[in-house]
Design a protein around this motif. Sequence first.
Motif, PDB file in Angstrom:
ATOM      1  N   ASP A   1      14.480   6.663  -2.799  1.00 45.66           N
ATOM      2  CA  ASP A   1      15.265   5.962  -3.822  1.00 45.66           C
ATOM      3  C   ASP A   1      14.371   5.450  -4.933  1.00 45.66           C
ATOM      4  OD1 ASP A   1      17.535   6.467  -2.367  1.00 45.66           O
ATOM      5  OD2 ASP A   1      17.600   4.489  -1.414  1.00 45.66           O
ATOM      6  N   PHE A   2      13.238   4.867  -4.565  1.00 49.34           N
ATOM      7  CA  PHE A   2      12.318   4.385  -5.590  1.00 49.34           C
ATOM      8  C   PHE A   2      11.798   5.542  -6.434  1.00 49.34           C
ATOM      9  CE2 PHE A   2       7.860   3.898  -6.797  1.00 49.34           C
ATOM     10  CZ  PHE A   2       7.970   2.875  -7.714  1.00 49.34           C
ATOM     11  N   THR A   3      11.415   6.629  -5.778  1.00 50.46           N
ATOM     12  CA  THR A   3      10.912   7.794  -6.519  1.00 50.46           C
ATOM     13  C   THR A   3      11.979   8.346  -7.467  1.00 50.46           C
ATOM     14  OG1 THR A   3       9.481   8.332  -4.641  1.00 50.46           O
ATOM     15  CG2 THR A   3       9.859  10.067  -6.258  1.00 50.46           C
ATOM     16  N   ALA A   4      13.219   8.383  -7.000  1.00 47.96           N
ATOM     17  CA  ALA A   4      14.312   8.882  -7.844  1.00 47.96           C
ATOM     18  C   ALA A   4      14.538   7.967  -9.041  1.00 47.96           C
ATOM     19  CB  ALA A   4      15.589   9.008  -7.023  1.00 47.96           C
ATOM     20  N   ALA A   5      14.453   6.653  -8.840  1.00 46.69           N
ATOM     21  CA  ALA A   5      14.625   5.717  -9.946  1.00 46.69           C
ATOM     22  C   ALA A   5      13.515   5.870 -10.983  1.00 46.69           C
ATOM     23  CB  ALA A   5      14.664   4.289  -9.410  1.00 46.69           C
ATOM     24  N   GLU A   6      12.277   5.987 -10.515  1.00 45.17           N
ATOM     25  CA  GLU A   6      11.154   6.177 -11.433  1.00 45.17           C
ATOM     26  C   GLU A   6      11.287   7.493 -12.190  1.00 45.17           C
ATOM     27  OE1 GLU A   6       6.328   5.576 -11.217  1.00 45.17           O
ATOM     28  OE2 GLU A   6       7.339   6.666  -9.609  1.00 45.17           O
ATOM     29  N   ARG A   7      11.742   8.528 -11.492  1.00 48.79           N
ATOM     30  CA  ARG A   7      11.920   9.821 -12.151  1.00 48.79           C
ATOM     31  C   ARG A   7      13.040   9.760 -13.194  1.00 48.79           C
ATOM     32  NH1 ARG A   7      12.100  12.522  -7.918  1.00 48.79           N
ATOM     33  NH2 ARG A   7      14.358  12.562  -7.615  1.00 48.79           N
ATOM     34  N   THR A   8      14.087   8.995 -12.920  1.00 44.76           N
ATOM     35  CA  THR A   8      15.191   8.856 -13.877  1.00 44.76           C
ATOM     36  C   THR A   8      14.715   8.196 -15.162  1.00 44.76           C
ATOM     37  OG1 THR A   8      16.793   8.697 -12.069  1.00 44.76           O
ATOM     38  CG2 THR A   8      17.487   7.887 -14.217  1.00 44.76           C
ATOM     39  N   VAL A   9      13.867   7.179 -15.029  1.00 48.44           N
ATOM     40  CA  VAL A   9      13.316   6.517 -16.212  1.00 48.44           C
ATOM     41  C   VAL A   9      12.534   7.516 -17.070  1.00 48.44           C
ATOM     42  CG1 VAL A   9      11.714   4.736 -17.011  1.00 48.44           C
ATOM     43  CG2 VAL A   9      13.237   4.272 -15.088  1.00 48.44           C
ATOM     44  N   GLN A  10      11.766   8.376 -16.440  1.00 52.67           N
ATOM     45  CA  GLN A  10      10.987   9.364 -17.182  1.00 52.67           C
ATOM     46  C   GLN A  10      11.889  10.423 -17.809  1.00 52.67           C
ATOM     47  OE1 GLN A  10       8.292  10.780 -14.201  1.00 52.67           O
ATOM     48  NE2 GLN A  10       7.059   8.900 -14.164  1.00 52.67           N
ATOM     49  N   GLN A  11      12.949  10.821 -17.109  1.00 56.95           N
ATOM     50  CA  GLN A  11      13.817  11.890 -17.612  1.00 56.95           C
ATOM     51  C   GLN A  11      14.590  11.485 -18.859  1.00 56.95           C
ATOM     52  OE1 GLN A  11      16.174  12.863 -14.172  1.00 56.95           O
ATOM     53  NE2 GLN A  11      14.638  14.280 -13.327  1.00 56.95           N
ATOM     54  N   VAL A  12      14.980  10.215 -18.966  1.00 54.37           N
ATOM     55  CA  VAL A  12      15.739   9.782 -20.145  1.00 54.37           C
ATOM     56  C   VAL A  12      14.831   9.420 -21.303  1.00 54.37           C
ATOM     57  CG1 VAL A  12      17.648   8.975 -18.726  1.00 54.37           C
ATOM     58  CG2 VAL A  12      15.825   7.389 -19.360  1.00 54.37           C
TER      59      VAL A  12
ATOM     60  N   ILE B   1      15.538  -4.915 -17.223  1.00 51.69           N
ATOM     61  CA  ILE B   1      15.087  -5.220 -15.867  1.00 51.69           C
ATOM     62  C   ILE B   1      16.118  -4.676 -14.894  1.00 51.69           C
ATOM     63  CG2 ILE B   1      14.497  -7.043 -14.230  1.00 51.69           C
ATOM     64  CD1 ILE B   1      13.526  -8.719 -16.508  1.00 51.69           C
ATOM     65  N   THR B   2      15.673  -3.752 -14.048  1.00 50.87           N
ATOM     66  CA  THR B   2      16.578  -3.097 -13.114  1.00 50.87           C
ATOM     67  C   THR B   2      15.831  -2.809 -11.816  1.00 50.87           C
ATOM     68  OG1 THR B   2      18.058  -1.190 -12.800  1.00 50.87           O
ATOM     69  CG2 THR B   2      16.020  -0.807 -14.005  1.00 50.87           C
ATOM     70  N   SER B   3      16.536  -2.189 -10.876  1.00 50.18           N
ATOM     71  CA  SER B   3      15.950  -1.813  -9.591  1.00 50.18           C
ATOM     72  C   SER B   3      16.581  -0.503  -9.152  1.00 50.18           C
ATOM     73  CB  SER B   3      16.181  -2.906  -8.543  1.00 50.18           C
ATOM     74  OG  SER B   3      17.562  -3.149  -8.357  1.00 50.18           O
ATOM     75  N   ALA B   4      16.030   0.082  -8.112  1.00 48.25           N
ATOM     76  CA  ALA B   4      16.584   1.344  -7.627  1.00 48.25           C
ATOM     77  C   ALA B   4      17.925   1.134  -6.947  1.00 48.25           C
ATOM     78  CB  ALA B   4      15.604   2.020  -6.668  1.00 48.25           C
ATOM     79  N   THR B   5      18.029   0.121  -6.105  1.00 45.81           N
ATOM     80  CA  THR B   5      19.242  -0.142  -5.339  1.00 45.81           C
ATOM     81  C   THR B   5      19.618  -1.614  -5.476  1.00 45.81           C
ATOM     82  OG1 THR B   5      17.920  -0.549  -3.348  1.00 45.81           O
ATOM     83  CG2 THR B   5      18.767   1.687  -3.671  1.00 45.81           C
ATOM     84  N   PRO B   6      20.838  -1.994  -5.123  1.00 44.29           N
ATOM     85  CA  PRO B   6      21.239  -3.404  -5.202  1.00 44.29           C
ATOM     86  C   PRO B   6      20.477  -4.251  -4.187  1.00 44.29           C
ATOM     87  CG  PRO B   6      23.162  -1.953  -5.082  1.00 44.29           C
ATOM     88  CD  PRO B   6      21.972  -1.107  -4.766  1.00 44.29           C
TER      89      PRO B   6
ATOM     90  N   GLU C   1       0.825  -1.205   0.000  1.00 42.82           N
ATOM     91  CA  GLU C   1       0.000   0.000   0.000  1.00 42.82           C
ATOM     92  C   GLU C   1       0.864   1.262   0.000  1.00 42.82           C
ATOM     93  OE1 GLU C   1      -0.402  -2.593   1.883  1.00 42.82           O
ATOM     94  OE2 GLU C   1      -2.326  -3.395   1.137  1.00 42.82           O
ATOM     95  N   ALA C   2       1.974   1.235   0.737  1.00 42.40           N
ATOM     96  CA  ALA C   2       2.878   2.388   0.743  1.00 42.40           C
ATOM     97  C   ALA C   2       3.468   2.621  -0.645  1.00 42.40           C
ATOM     98  CB  ALA C   2       3.999   2.174   1.760  1.00 42.40           C
ATOM     99  N   LEU C   3       3.758   1.551  -1.361  1.00 40.21           N
ATOM    100  CA  LEU C   3       4.259   1.687  -2.734  1.00 40.21           C
ATOM    101  C   LEU C   3       3.206   2.276  -3.653  1.00 40.21           C
ATOM    102  CD1 LEU C   3       6.408   1.106  -4.921  1.00 40.21           C
ATOM    103  CD2 LEU C   3       5.415  -1.178  -5.135  1.00 40.21           C
ATOM    104  N   ARG C   4       1.966   1.839  -3.506  1.00 36.67           N
ATOM    105  CA  ARG C   4       0.902   2.332  -4.380  1.00 36.67           C
ATOM    106  C   ARG C   4       0.639   3.821  -4.170  1.00 36.67           C
ATOM    107  NH1 ARG C   4       0.939   0.664  -8.422  1.00 36.67           N
ATOM    108  NH2 ARG C   4      -1.193   1.249  -8.922  1.00 36.67           N
ATOM    109  N   ARG C   5       0.942   4.312  -2.961  1.00 37.44           N
ATOM    110  CA  ARG C   5       0.751   5.744  -2.724  1.00 37.44           C
ATOM    111  C   ARG C   5       1.843   6.576  -3.382  1.00 37.44           C
ATOM    112  NH1 ARG C   5      -0.681   3.869   2.635  1.00 37.44           N
ATOM    113  NH2 ARG C   5       1.394   4.391   3.405  1.00 37.44           N
ATOM    114  N   LEU C   6       2.943   5.943  -3.789  1.00 37.33           N
ATOM    115  CA  LEU C   6       4.056   6.686  -4.388  1.00 37.33           C
ATOM    116  C   LEU C   6       3.990   6.755  -5.900  1.00 37.33           C
ATOM    117  CD1 LEU C   6       7.108   5.399  -2.273  1.00 37.33           C
ATOM    118  CD2 LEU C   6       5.906   7.576  -2.051  1.00 37.33           C
ATOM    119  N   THR C   7       3.282   5.832  -6.519  1.00 41.14           N
ATOM    120  CA  THR C   7       3.331   5.745  -7.976  1.00 41.14           C
ATOM    121  C   THR C   7       2.003   5.290  -8.538  1.00 41.14           C
ATOM    122  OG1 THR C   7       4.464   4.663  -9.826  1.00 41.14           O
ATOM    123  CG2 THR C   7       4.206   3.387  -7.809  1.00 41.14           C
ATOM    124  N   ASP C   8       1.790   5.622  -9.803  1.00 40.70           N
ATOM    125  CA  ASP C   8       0.627   5.163 -10.548  1.00 40.70           C
ATOM    126  C   ASP C   8       0.994   4.079 -11.552  1.00 40.70           C
ATOM    127  OD1 ASP C   8      -1.034   6.971  -9.228  1.00 40.70           O
ATOM    128  OD2 ASP C   8      -0.605   8.574 -10.668  1.00 40.70           O
TER     129      ASP C   8
END
Length: 470
Positions: free
Chosen positions: A411-422, A265-270, A205-212
Amino acid sequence: MTLAQFIDVLRHRWLSIAAVLVLATGIAAAVSAVQPPQYRATSEVFVSVAGGASVADLSQGNTFSAARVKSYEALAVTPQVLGQAAKQLGLPPGSGLGRVVTATSKRDTVLISISATDSSPTQAAAIANAVTDQLVKVVDRVERSASAASDLVHLSVFQRATAPSAPFAPRLAVNLAIGILAGLALGVSQAVLREVLDTRLRSFEALRRLTDASVLGEFAVDETIAKQPLVSVDNRYSTRAEAFRQLRTHLTYTNLDGDAQSIVITSATPGEGKSSTAVNLALMLAQNGSKVILVDADLRRPTTGTYLGIESRVGLSTVLTRQVDLDDAIQEVGSDNPLHVLAAGRVPPNPSELLSSSRMVALIRDLESRYEYVIVDAPPMLPVTDPAVLGAVCSGVLLVVSVNGQTKRADFTAAERTVQQVGARLLGLVVNRLPVQRRAKTYYNYEPSAPLSESPRRASRARLSSKDPL
């Protein structure tokens, strides 16, 4: 915080709330157990006025007595009255009767209640009666010397105090109720505060509140993954295997054009499980009859060769540096529907330059022309720029996120934002390490209980015929 978020907090942090509740209730019970019993005795004094010849006299007398009640109430707890009461009881001066004696009166009445508290019921009654006696004497003396109307107001003892049979304190039920209410308030408060201050992802639920973004796959916590990261062929109906089939099915709906898909296939952190997800997804796609190649593009910490038990010194890095031809570097895993694998190769000194080169772009296009799916196992998004570069080249990005508290929300928000920026396309999310309870509601280990080629009725008839002596 919305009501739904508040309910989620209560559901996920109910253990800490229950712990605080039990602790507060235990403290209330302990305080009640160690607190000595206190007894309260009460006597009552009636304030009366002399009768008059007319209704007007009676009315004035009642008004006069009602006005005097408050004064007498205050007079009952003065040092003069309490001192005389202590002397009557044989107590030493300064015995502290002011802390145990109270005087009250109800509105629109001429009754004064004098209460005394003590650990002894008889002593409580004696104190209340002594204060009452001294109040009557002091008021009589004061009124006689202060006014010519000496007989107008008179105090009389309406009810003397008796020794109470039960203590009024400690009140166990009241203390427990206070402890429960305080425990609930403190427990909920600490849960909400921890949720607000917590920066890590600890629930779906915490993840769903961060992203669509769409969730394409959900995987529960499994302690056996460390020893057996790949889905076992012998247990094809396991919950984990079914989850990968669901991910495979959902992935087909992201292919809007119907062309070959190259998926990073990637992730925000190792440590979030992106490599095991890439390998298992590639195996599931290959078992489904698709032509799949798995590319290990994590040139810093390659793991595909270890998972699949293949040679990893020849692969992507040696192909990009033209040391080995692509066809010679591709390996096959499996027999019926083999999975083609391009391992990482030797770890180069300049992985970012190799992955962002035009040779890498040409390699992806070549693989897309040969295969239906190109699964690229990329490094984590935040430490390096490699997955962002690959995401812009490939069809899309599949972001693996762990919700066991390992990944920070930022970290998750930053990773998602990086995908959008590129300018890369985020195909969806793979939620890893979910609580087992959530996954238990989704899958049921739906394994076949009888041979698929034989019906239960036919098998039963065969067993009966075999027992027939004829």
